[in-house]
Design a protein around this motif. Structure first.
Motif, PDB file in Angstrom:
ATOM      1  N   PHE A 113       0.835  -1.204   0.000  1.00 52.78           N
ATOM      2  CA  PHE A 113       0.000   0.000   0.000  1.00 52.78           C
ATOM      3  C   PHE A 113       0.870   1.255   0.000  1.00 52.78           C
ATOM      4  O   PHE A 113       0.587   2.222  -0.715  1.00 52.78           O
ATOM      5  CB  PHE A 113      -0.918   0.010   1.218  1.00 52.78           C
ATOM      6  CG  PHE A 113      -2.178  -0.798   1.051  1.00 52.78           C
ATOM      7  CD1 PHE A 113      -3.020  -0.593  -0.029  1.00 52.78           C
ATOM      8  CD2 PHE A 113      -2.530  -1.761   1.975  1.00 52.78           C
ATOM      9  CE1 PHE A 113      -4.183  -1.329  -0.195  1.00 52.78           C
ATOM     10  CE2 PHE A 113      -3.688  -2.512   1.828  1.00 52.78           C
ATOM     11  CZ  PHE A 113      -4.516  -2.299   0.741  1.00 52.78           C
ATOM     12  N   LEU A 114       1.933   1.250   0.803  1.00 54.57           N
ATOM     13  CA  LEU A 114       2.808   2.419   0.887  1.00 54.57           C
ATOM     14  C   LEU A 114       3.476   2.721  -0.449  1.00 54.57           C
ATOM     15  O   LEU A 114       3.798   3.872  -0.741  1.00 54.57           O
ATOM     16  CB  LEU A 114       3.872   2.203   1.966  1.00 54.57           C
ATOM     17  CG  LEU A 114       3.381   2.295   3.416  1.00 54.57           C
ATOM     18  CD1 LEU A 114       4.473   1.840   4.380  1.00 54.57           C
ATOM     19  CD2 LEU A 114       2.940   3.724   3.748  1.00 54.57           C
ATOM     20  N   ALA A 115       3.667   1.691  -1.263  1.00 49.88           N
ATOM     21  CA  ALA A 115       4.335   1.874  -2.557  1.00 49.88           C
ATOM     22  C   ALA A 115       3.349   2.058  -3.704  1.00 49.88           C
ATOM     23  O   ALA A 115       3.750   2.081  -4.864  1.00 49.88           O
ATOM     24  CB  ALA A 115       5.231   0.667  -2.840  1.00 49.88           C
ATOM     25  N   SER A 116       2.062   2.208  -3.371  1.00 54.63           N
ATOM     26  CA  SER A 116       1.056   2.297  -4.424  1.00 54.63           C
ATOM     27  C   SER A 116       0.235   3.583  -4.318  1.00 54.63           C
ATOM     28  O   SER A 116       0.398   4.370  -3.389  1.00 54.63           O
ATOM     29  CB  SER A 116       0.105   1.096  -4.339  1.00 54.63           C
ATOM     30  OG  SER A 116      -0.787   1.247  -3.244  1.00 54.63           O
ATOM     31  N   ASP A 117      -0.680   3.762  -5.258  1.00 58.39           N
ATOM     32  CA  ASP A 117      -1.569   4.924  -5.254  1.00 58.39           C
ATOM     33  C   ASP A 117      -2.670   4.797  -4.206  1.00 58.39           C
ATOM     34  O   ASP A 117      -3.450   5.733  -4.020  1.00 58.39           O
ATOM     35  CB  ASP A 117      -2.216   5.092  -6.641  1.00 58.39           C
ATOM     36  CG  ASP A 117      -1.190   5.444  -7.709  1.00 58.39           C
ATOM     37  OD1 ASP A 117      -0.133   6.010  -7.347  1.00 58.39           O
ATOM     38  OD2 ASP A 117      -1.437   5.148  -8.892  1.00 58.39           O
ATOM     39  N   PHE A 118      -2.731   3.657  -3.531  1.00 55.67           N
ATOM     40  CA  PHE A 118      -3.783   3.428  -2.541  1.00 55.67           C
ATOM     41  C   PHE A 118      -3.349   3.816  -1.120  1.00 55.67           C
ATOM     42  O   PHE A 118      -4.116   3.660  -0.187  1.00 55.67           O
ATOM     43  CB  PHE A 118      -4.204   1.957  -2.547  1.00 55.67           C
ATOM     44  CG  PHE A 118      -4.843   1.502  -3.824  1.00 55.67           C
ATOM     45  CD1 PHE A 118      -6.171   1.795  -4.095  1.00 55.67           C
ATOM     46  CD2 PHE A 118      -4.113   0.806  -4.764  1.00 55.67           C
ATOM     47  CE1 PHE A 118      -6.768   1.388  -5.275  1.00 55.67           C
ATOM     48  CE2 PHE A 118      -4.695   0.395  -5.956  1.00 55.67           C
ATOM     49  CZ  PHE A 118      -6.026   0.686  -6.216  1.00 55.67           C
ATOM     50  N   ARG A 119      -2.132   4.311  -0.965  1.00 53.34           N
ATOM     51  CA  ARG A 119      -1.623   4.581   0.385  1.00 53.34           C
ATOM     52  C   ARG A 119      -2.440   5.645   1.123  1.00 53.34           C
ATOM     53  O   ARG A 119      -2.511   5.624   2.358  1.00 53.34           O
ATOM     54  CB  ARG A 119      -0.150   4.997   0.325  1.00 53.34           C
ATOM     55  CG  ARG A 119       0.133   6.248  -0.484  1.00 53.34           C
ATOM     56  CD  ARG A 119       1.627   6.527  -0.571  1.00 53.34           C
ATOM     57  NE  ARG A 119       1.925   7.694  -1.408  1.00 53.34           N
ATOM     58  CZ  ARG A 119       2.048   7.635  -2.726  1.00 53.34           C
ATOM     59  NH1 ARG A 119       1.898   6.481  -3.346  1.00 53.34           N
ATOM     60  NH2 ARG A 119       2.309   8.723  -3.423  1.00 53.34           N
ATOM     61  N   ASP A 120      -3.035   6.567   0.384  1.00 58.27           N
ATOM     62  CA  ASP A 120      -3.808   7.639   1.022  1.00 58.27           C
ATOM     63  C   ASP A 120      -5.313   7.413   0.926  1.00 58.27           C
ATOM     64  O   ASP A 120      -6.095   8.344   1.115  1.00 58.27           O
ATOM     65  CB  ASP A 120      -3.446   8.992   0.394  1.00 58.27           C
ATOM     66  CG  ASP A 120      -1.989   9.363   0.627  1.00 58.27           C
ATOM     67  OD1 ASP A 120      -1.486   9.077   1.730  1.00 58.27           O
ATOM     68  OD2 ASP A 120      -1.364   9.928  -0.288  1.00 58.27           O
ATOM     69  N   ARG A 121      -5.703   6.174   0.625  1.00 55.73           N
ATOM     70  CA  ARG A 121      -7.127   5.864   0.497  1.00 55.73           C
ATOM     71  C   ARG A 121      -7.543   4.804   1.512  1.00 55.73           C
ATOM     72  O   ARG A 121      -6.715   4.027   1.994  1.00 55.73           O
ATOM     73  CB  ARG A 121      -7.424   5.362  -0.926  1.00 55.73           C
ATOM     74  CG  ARG A 121      -7.223   6.435  -1.985  1.00 55.73           C
ATOM     75  CD  ARG A 121      -7.231   5.869  -3.380  1.00 55.73           C
ATOM     76  NE  ARG A 121      -8.487   5.216  -3.717  1.00 55.73           N
ATOM     77  CZ  ARG A 121      -8.748   4.699  -4.917  1.00 55.73           C
ATOM     78  NH1 ARG A 121      -7.855   4.784  -5.885  1.00 55.73           N
ATOM     79  NH2 ARG A 121      -9.893   4.123  -5.167  1.00 55.73           N
ATOM     80  N   GLN A 122      -8.830   4.796   1.849  1.00 53.35           N
ATOM     81  CA  GLN A 122      -9.372   3.725   2.670  1.00 53.35           C
ATOM     82  C   GLN A 122      -9.399   2.467   1.805  1.00 53.35           C
ATOM     83  O   GLN A 122     -10.143   2.392   0.834  1.00 53.35           O
ATOM     84  CB  GLN A 122     -10.794   4.068   3.133  1.00 53.35           C
ATOM     85  CG  GLN A 122     -10.877   5.275   4.051  1.00 53.35           C
ATOM     86  CD  GLN A 122     -10.637   4.906   5.510  1.00 53.35           C
ATOM     87  OE1 GLN A 122     -10.289   3.777   5.835  1.00 53.35           O
ATOM     88  NE2 GLN A 122     -10.820   5.871   6.396  1.00 53.35           N
ATOM     89  N   ALA A 123      -8.583   1.496   2.114  1.00 56.30           N
ATOM     90  CA  ALA A 123      -8.495   0.302   1.276  1.00 56.30           C
ATOM     91  C   ALA A 123      -8.107  -0.900   2.123  1.00 56.30           C
ATOM     92  O   ALA A 123      -7.437  -0.764   3.152  1.00 56.30           O
ATOM     93  CB  ALA A 123      -7.475   0.509   0.158  1.00 56.30           C
ATOM     94  N   LEU A 124      -8.538  -2.059   1.684  1.00 57.72           N
ATOM     95  CA  LEU A 124      -8.178  -3.290   2.390  1.00 57.72           C
ATOM     96  C   LEU A 124      -8.115  -4.444   1.412  1.00 57.72           C
ATOM     97  O   LEU A 124      -8.666  -4.383   0.312  1.00 57.72           O
ATOM     98  CB  LEU A 124      -9.172  -3.601   3.507  1.00 57.72           C
ATOM     99  CG  LEU A 124     -10.631  -3.903   3.127  1.00 57.72           C
ATOM    100  CD1 LEU A 124     -11.260  -4.780   4.201  1.00 57.72           C
ATOM    101  CD2 LEU A 124     -11.434  -2.612   3.001  1.00 57.72           C
ATOM    102  N   ILE A 125      -7.419  -5.495   1.829  1.00 59.16           N
ATOM    103  CA  ILE A 125      -7.336  -6.724   1.045  1.00 59.16           C
ATOM    104  C   ILE A 125      -8.106  -7.795   1.793  1.00 59.16           C
ATOM    105  O   ILE A 125      -7.840  -8.052   2.971  1.00 59.16           O
ATOM    106  CB  ILE A 125      -5.871  -7.152   0.832  1.00 59.16           C
ATOM    107  CG1 ILE A 125      -5.126  -6.083   0.027  1.00 59.16           C
ATOM    108  CG2 ILE A 125      -5.804  -8.493   0.114  1.00 59.16           C
ATOM    109  CD1 ILE A 125      -3.637  -6.341  -0.108  1.00 59.16           C
ATOM    110  N   LEU A 126      -9.076  -8.401   1.099  1.00 62.26           N
ATOM    111  CA  LEU A 126      -9.922  -9.422   1.713  1.00 62.26           C
ATOM    112  C   LEU A 126      -9.679 -10.772   1.060  1.00 62.26           C
ATOM    113  O   LEU A 126      -9.618 -10.884  -0.162  1.00 62.26           O
ATOM    114  CB  LEU A 126     -11.404  -9.065   1.548  1.00 62.26           C
ATOM    115  CG  LEU A 126     -11.950  -7.871   2.333  1.00 62.26           C
ATOM    116  CD1 LEU A 126     -13.417  -7.668   1.989  1.00 62.26           C
ATOM    117  CD2 LEU A 126     -11.788  -8.096   3.842  1.00 62.26           C
TER     118      LEU A 126
END
Length: 202
Positions: A113-126
């Motif tokens: 997540f830290l290395a992606s565009d999702f680092r500043d978004r509410q996101a999770l892996i299920l």
């Protein structure tokens, strides 16, 4: 020594194992089979080569000799989920077994997540069964603010305001399908994660 070095250099690794076709298994850290059998977690006739991850990585099921992935419950179960990655090894053209890497998905997901565009978004892996394999730093911050320690084990533990709608959407969507749309007035995106039986939800 090689397994010890790999474990030291990769903190997300939980265990490395070599399993041969005749069910010989060498693991680091050491896996106490006798204790597992005595506790009833394993049968007395347990064979490492009968594990689903071993079977899937064998040439009969994996003719291209690539890596295969599987999400499992850790032993002991209170340690959450683990991701297994298995790759076959050969001597010449002869299949001899597989090497299995057990990974704790939470710190690994955080790095991704830290290395992606999702680092500043509410996101999770299920994973399957709505098991939480990792959460973004942004979501981790909101979870911490709600006084939930670490990454929750299941989606319901996140206490999302739109949980019932999200749960319904996820249960009706195959793990291999993507989705983009609105949920409770918010934009929702669901992306399958390739070879792993998991998906990104943001």
């Amino acid at each position: 020594p090689m397994f010890q070095t790999l474990m030291r250099e990769n903190p997300a690794y939980g265990r490395l194992s070599l399993i041969t076709v005749d069910s010989f298994q060498r693991s680091f850290p050491w896996f106490n089979f006798k204790e597992q059998i005595r506790s009833g977690r394993m049968k007395k006739d347990y064979q490492s080569s009968s594990l689903s991850i071993f079977v899937e990585a064998s040439p009969a099921h994996d003719p291209e000799h690539g890596a295969v992935w599987e999400v499992i419950t850790a032993i002991p179960p209170d340690q959450g989920s683990r991701v297994l990655c298995a790759a076959p090894f050969f001597a010449g053209d002869q299949f001899h077994g597989v090497i299995v890497t057990e990974v704790n998905p939470v710190p690994l997901a955080k790095e991704c997540f830290l290395a992606s565009d999702f680092r500043d978004r509410q996101a999770l892996i299920l994973g399957s069964g709505d098991k939480v394999l990792g959460i973004s730093p942004r979501m981790e911050q909101s979870v911490t603010e709600d006084r939930v320690e670490g990454a929750p084990e299941f989606l319901k533990d996140l206490k999302l305001h739109n949980f019932s709608e999200l749960e319904s959407k996820l249960s009706g969507l195959p793990m291999t399908e993507a989705y983009s749309g609105r949920l409770s007035g918010e934009y929702l995106q669901i992306l399958p994660l390739g070879p792993i039986s998991a998906r990104l939800v943001t």
